[in-house]
Design a protein around this motif. Structure first.
Motif, short mmCIF file in Angstrom:
data_model
loop_
_atom_site.label_atom_id
_atom_site.label_comp_id
_atom_site.label_asym_id
_atom_site.label_seq_id
_atom_site.Cartn_x
_atom_site.Cartn_y
_atom_site.Cartn_z
N ALA A 1 0.93 -1.09 -0.04
CA ALA A 1 -0.02 0.15 -0.08
C ALA A 1 0.93 1.25 0.06
N THR A 2 2.10 1.37 0.67
CA THR A 2 2.87 2.30 0.58
C THR A 2 4.30 1.97 0.15
N ASP A 3 5.15 3.02 -0.19
CA ASP A 3 6.52 2.83 -0.72
C ASP A 3 7.34 2.07 0.17
N PRO A 4 7.17 2.51 1.62
CA PRO A 4 8.30 1.99 2.33
C PRO A 4 7.83 0.60 2.81
N ASP A 5 6.40 0.17 2.58
CA ASP A 5 6.12 -1.34 2.89
C ASP A 5 6.58 -2.05 1.63
N VAL A 6 6.85 -1.28 0.46
CA VAL A 6 7.26 -2.19 -0.57
C VAL A 6 8.77 -2.44 -0.26
N TYR A 7 9.49 -1.15 0.00
CA TYR A 7 10.94 -1.33 0.35
C TYR A 7 11.33 -2.60 1.23
N PHE A 8 10.52 -2.77 2.46
CA PHE A 8 10.59 -3.47 3.44
C PHE A 8 10.50 -4.80 2.80
N ALA A 9 9.73 -5.00 1.83
CA ALA A 9 9.33 -6.56 1.21
C ALA A 9 10.63 -6.84 0.64
N LEU A 10 11.22 -5.66 -0.09
CA LEU A 10 12.52 -5.96 -1.03
C LEU A 10 13.66 -6.53 -0.01
N GLY A 11 13.67 -5.80 1.23
CA GLY A 11 14.69 -6.03 1.91
C GLY A 11 14.55 -7.51 2.74
N TYR A 12 13.23 -7.96 2.65
CA TYR A 12 12.94 -9.50 3.09
C TYR A 12 13.26 -10.31 2.18
N ALA A 13 12.94 -10.05 0.80
CA ALA A 13 13.12 -10.93 -0.35
C ALA A 13 14.72 -11.09 -0.44
N HIS A 14 15.53 -10.00 -0.57
CA HIS A 14 16.99 -9.92 -0.45
C HIS A 14 17.39 -11.06 0.43
N ALA A 15 17.11 -10.60 1.67
CA ALA A 15 17.75 -11.55 2.57
C ALA A 15 17.51 -12.87 2.57
N GLN A 16 16.16 -13.22 1.98
CA GLN A 16 16.02 -14.65 2.06
C GLN A 16 16.61 -15.24 0.98
N ASP A 17 16.91 -14.66 -0.02
CA ASP A 17 17.98 -15.47 -1.07
C ASP A 17 19.43 -15.15 -0.95
N ARG A 18 19.69 -14.01 -0.50
CA ARG A 18 21.17 -13.55 -0.46
C ARG A 18 21.81 -13.13 0.65
N MET A 19 21.25 -13.76 1.79
CA MET A 19 21.92 -13.32 3.15
C MET A 19 23.39 -13.32 3.34
N TRP A 20 23.88 -14.45 2.87
CA TRP A 20 25.32 -14.65 2.81
C TRP A 20 26.00 -13.43 2.02
N GLN A 21 25.52 -13.29 0.84
CA GLN A 21 26.19 -12.21 0.11
C GLN A 21 26.04 -10.91 0.64
N MET A 22 24.91 -10.55 1.04
CA MET A 22 25.00 -9.43 1.89
C MET A 22 25.84 -9.13 2.88
N THR A 23 25.98 -10.04 3.78
CA THR A 23 26.95 -9.95 5.08
C THR A 23 28.23 -9.70 4.52
N MET A 24 28.55 -10.54 3.33
CA MET A 24 30.03 -10.53 2.91
C MET A 24 30.28 -9.19 2.45
N LEU A 25 29.08 -8.57 1.78
CA LEU A 25 29.58 -7.07 1.13
C LEU A 25 29.80 -6.06 2.19
N ARG A 26 28.71 -6.52 3.39
CA ARG A 26 28.84 -5.28 4.38
C ARG A 26 30.08 -5.53 5.17
N ARG A 27 30.56 -6.88 5.48
CA ARG A 27 31.98 -6.87 6.10
C ARG A 27 33.00 -6.56 5.30
N THR A 28 33.08 -6.56 4.04
CA THR A 28 34.10 -6.12 3.10
C THR A 28 34.04 -4.57 3.62
N ALA A 29 33.04 -3.86 3.13
CA ALA A 29 33.06 -2.45 3.48
C ALA A 29 33.54 -2.08 4.99
#
Length: 821
Positions: free
Chosen positions: A65-93
């Motif tokens: 219903a709102t843009d923040p809710d859509v971004y929330f769900a994108l974060g949820y989907a990214h984490a579902q499928d690519r959690m390791w990749q995301m944490t590695m990118l963050r650790r590298t930075a």
């Protein structure tokens, strides 16, 4: 004897049962982290229910219903499928890889601590506009909601890699997303390394030879630059390499593998359907999974769909119903190295414009697995952070009593790139897109856009403002205490190169030169391409009008303009010369190879022998031309520059001198060297690929290496996590498959299009896209490599914003509902 046999059988049976049990147990725990895409989940952080509808390619279509809710769900989907990749990118930075991998990654962490990327990202959070701040917070909440589900439901720690490298995962923060964009800027930047290489080469060679081996792109020339030795005296004429071998976990790629991409667009008068067309394929290092994640977001301003990067709440390349956008590396000169003199009487000071100034300094502690923590002293000058001397071979070009600092736009502490990217997704027209990206800082890109009636291209990203009297025009490290060498802010965004409504109604970029403006208004002296643009121009002008299919054909084109240009020169005095040699002799194999190449059209097809013969010949030729003049430094030149080869064989400005072997008494001609190089190439092919010339396959050598950055070298596991594919293309084809250039397999395809998209605004829902591997980062998921074979074959999946179509082909629907507070 029978008793011994029975016990042996029992032991063997027991071992088999134990192995099966271990395998089953491992599979059970690893599979626990596979997400269930058909689920109803109650979460905190959203205002109303959100749907994540995954189509049959596992591309999430997100409705809220709102843009923040859509971004929330994108974060949820990214984490579902690519959690390791995301944490590695963050650790590298953050410079925290050594907490997991020990001493191996300590040099990477030290560099990132010196660059201080994460701190600059943290300080940039407050500079985002209100809608971006809301998007970042909502996205972070979505990622953390999935982490909460993992912790609550014993879901295998979120990723199978977590079992091997178990470490607490801290909550996602808005700064993490900004830091990942800065990390991408580091991966795409090569100006720093080019400055060092030019300095090292100029210490070794005559200026005319430097101009040959590091040629400027053909076009308007520049004034001759001083030798580095005259700028920075008292350096050895040659110093050995000082840095460690390349680590796949490092975000710093070799300069030859810096960012590359293709993008082109056609207006209505050049389109068969009367609508605009746009194609884009960004090139990055190949990994498993790819860095790209396909997604569709239904925002309040309309739907957007395309390629996202896990960890970042933005469609980086894609389309809405009225605008398409693509990105290519601009090769903007956004980095300068400064030689800083250290006070010999006080090491806490460096020379400024009016005397000694204090370094800004602090200690940074790096925790190292199974070892004591390491304390790094981080120093900074007014020009930028001081870099470690053992990185980038800096010790070879740094005078005694000096250090090197880095000026770089990505180190901005008021970086609004994220806000600009969010605004771009809301743009409706070409002008809207150009206006939206004014706040884009780094990484600099060429933004190619198409609305329903117009096409345009603009270089986005901050361009440093330099003075006309800069000692080296930004091409070599220069003294930081000389005012003329320093930056004085940024150039106005309005001055960035811009092309809209081209006369021929068609435009494109393959990392080629975009500006002939003289220094200091130039964009760069080092560009990513001089060859692919020639083939692109021919394909575009060969048709009066284009279609989606012709754009796809160009995107997948594997004809090498370079091969067509260089082979007639390399073999000018070798074709069809002499009598037929006896079978089995080296002369006969050379004749067979030349006969094949003489009839070849330059197509780098994976099933043909000619591309392998040509590539091996060019590689050996480059080695023979350079190793006597450059010595050990020749190892830095891993790929033949086509402009250099052409200069040599056309004897431009006396460049044929490279053909003569300095150490030998005879005077070798370019024909001599070319013949010897071909023989070398055929020997290499014999040893590595086979002795029957006609049976060779380019694809056997040119395998795409989608390797897992962490587990890809682990015996047995590599069979499960690495994706290897025979591929067409090469270093200089539009379907680019950049070869590694090093090691026992120098022709492996290591850098290619991880994303391809073609958008047709006469019928937007007929647009198509693909990623190089799959949506999931989980090796046990069927979506780990579900797109890989399609990508290899040059096929695509539909890129539709049709909600009914997404639902009809859904493989799962996740409904997120807010928890009542």
């Amino acid at each position: 004897m029978a008793l011994l046999f029975r016990w042996l059988m029992r032991i063997i049976t027991g071992l088999i049962v134990l192995c099966v049990a271990i395998f089953a147990l491992t599979y059970y725990f690893a599979s626990r982290s596979l997400p269930n895409y058909t689920a109803d989940e109650a979460v905190q952080g959203i205002a109303s229910p959100v749907e994540i509808v995954r189509d049959n390619a596992n591309v999430p279509h997100i409705f809220g219903a709102t843009d923040p809710d859509v971004y929330f769900a994108l974060g949820y989907a990214h984490a579902q499928d690519r959690m390791w990749q995301m944490t590695m990118l963050r650790r590298t930075a953050q410079g925290r890889l050594s907490e997991l991998f020990g001493e191996r990654t300590l040099p990477i962490d030290k560099l990132l601590r010196h660059l201080d990327l994460y701190r600059t990202a943290t300080e940039s959070v407050d500079d985002q506009d209100a809608q971006t701040t809301a998007a970042l917070k909502a996205y972070s909440a979505g990622v953390n909601a999935w982490l909460g589900k993992v912790n609550e439901g014993a879901r295998g720690r979120g990723a199978p890699e977590m079992w091997m490298f178990n470490h607490a995962i801290s909550p996602w923060q808005p700064a993490d997303s900004i830091a990942i964009i800065k990390l991408m800027a580091l991966q795409l930047s090569s100006q720093l390394e080019n400055e060092v290489l030019r300095a090292r080469t100029s210490l070794l060679l005559d200026p005319n030879l430097v101009r040959d081996i590091l040629p400027d792109d053909p076009g308007s020339g520049i004034a001759m630059l001083p030798e580095y030795a005259t700028l920075v005296p008292d350096l050895p004429r040659y110093a050995a390499n000082s840095r460690a071998p390349y680590d796949p976990l490092s975000p710093v790629k070799p300069a030859q593998l810096a960012g590359a991409s293709n993008a082109w667009a056609a207006g209505p008068t050049r389109s068969a359907t009367g609508g605009t067309l746009l194609a884009n394929d960004p090139h990055l290092g190949l990994t498993a999974p790819t860095i790209w994640y396909l997604a569709r977001l239904e925002l309040s301003t309309g739907g957007v769909i395309g390629g996202t990067i896990p960890g970042v709440p933005v469609v980086m390349t894609g389309r809405s119903d009225s605008l398409g956008w693509g990105i290519t590396s601009s090769y903007l000169d956004d980095q300068d190295l400064f030689i800083e003199e250290v006070n010999p009487d006080n090491s806490t000071q460096y020379r400024g414009l009016d005397g000694w100034e204090n370094f800004k300094s602090r200690d940074s502690i790096i925790n190292v697995r199974d070892q004591s923590a390491v304390t790094v002293r981080v120093r900074e000058t007014v020009n930028g952070p001081v870099l470690p001397a053992d990185q980038f071979d800096l010790s070879t070009i740094t005078p005694r009593g000096h250090v090197v600092s880095l000026g770089w736009t990505a180190l901005s502490r008021d970086d609004t790139t994220m806000s600009a990217a969010i605004k771009l997704m809301q743009a409706r027209t070409v002008d809207d897109a150009f206006d939206a990206t004014e706040g884009y800082i780094a990484p600099s890109q060429n933004l190619t856009v198409a609305d329903r009636t117009r096409v345009g291209l603009k270089t986005i990203g901050a361009i440093p403002a330099r003075t006309p009297d800069h000692q080296s025009q930004g091409r070599l490290p220069s003294f930081g205490y000389i005012e003329g060498n320093r930056w004085f802010g940024r150039q106005p965004y309005a001055d960035n190169p811009e092309f809209a409504d081209p006369m021929g109604d068609i435009l494109g970029n393959t990392n080629n030169k975009t500006s002939d403006a003289p220094f200091p208004d130039h964009v760069s002296y080092v560009w990513g391409d001089t060859q692919r643009i020639k083939r692109w121009a021919r394909l575009m002008q060969a048709r009066e009008v284009h279609t989606r299919e012709s754009f796809i054909e160009a995107q997948l084109d594997t004809v090498s303009y370079t091969a067509r240009t260089l082979l007639p020169m390399m073999g000018a005095d070798l074709w069809f010369t002499g009598e037929a040699a006896p079978e089995g002799t080296p002369e006969r194999r050379r004749q067979q190879a030349l006969e094949l190449l003489a009839a070849w059209n330059g197509e780098m097809n994976e099933h043909m022998p000619e591309p392998l013969i040509y590539a091996a010949w060019l590689r050996e030729l480059h080695k023979r031309l350079t190793r006597d003049e450059l010595g050990p430094l020749s190892s830095e030149f891993t790929h033949a520059d086509p402009v250099f080869i052409e200069r040599v064989f056309r004897n431009i400005d006396g460049a044929s001198v490279w053909c003569d072997v300095v150490q030998s008494a005879p005077v070798e001609t370019c024909t001599d060297i070319s013949r010897q190089a071909l023989d070398d190439a055929l020997i290499w092919i014999d040893e590595h690929q086979g002795t029957t010339v006609a049976a060779l396959r380019w694809g056997d050598a040119h395998q795409a290496t989608h390797d897992h950055p962490v587990l890809g070298d682990v015996p047995l596991l590599s069979w499960f996590v690495n994706i290897r594919q025979s591929t067409s293309g090469g270093d200089n084809t539009l379907q680019r498959g950049k070869t590694s250039g090093v090691g026992p397999n120098p022709f492996q395809n290591v850098h290619a299009a991880g994303y391809r998209g073609v958008y047709d605004f006469a019928d937007p829902d007929s647009s198509v896209f693909i990623s190089a591997t799959g949506q999931s980062g989980h090796p046990l998921s069927r979506y780990y490599d579900n797109m890989g074979e399609l990508w290899r074959r040059g096929e695509y999946v539909p890129m539709s914003l049709d909600t009914a179509l997404a639902r009809a082909a859904a493989v799962g629907v996740t409904v997120l509902t807010p928890i009542a507070e």
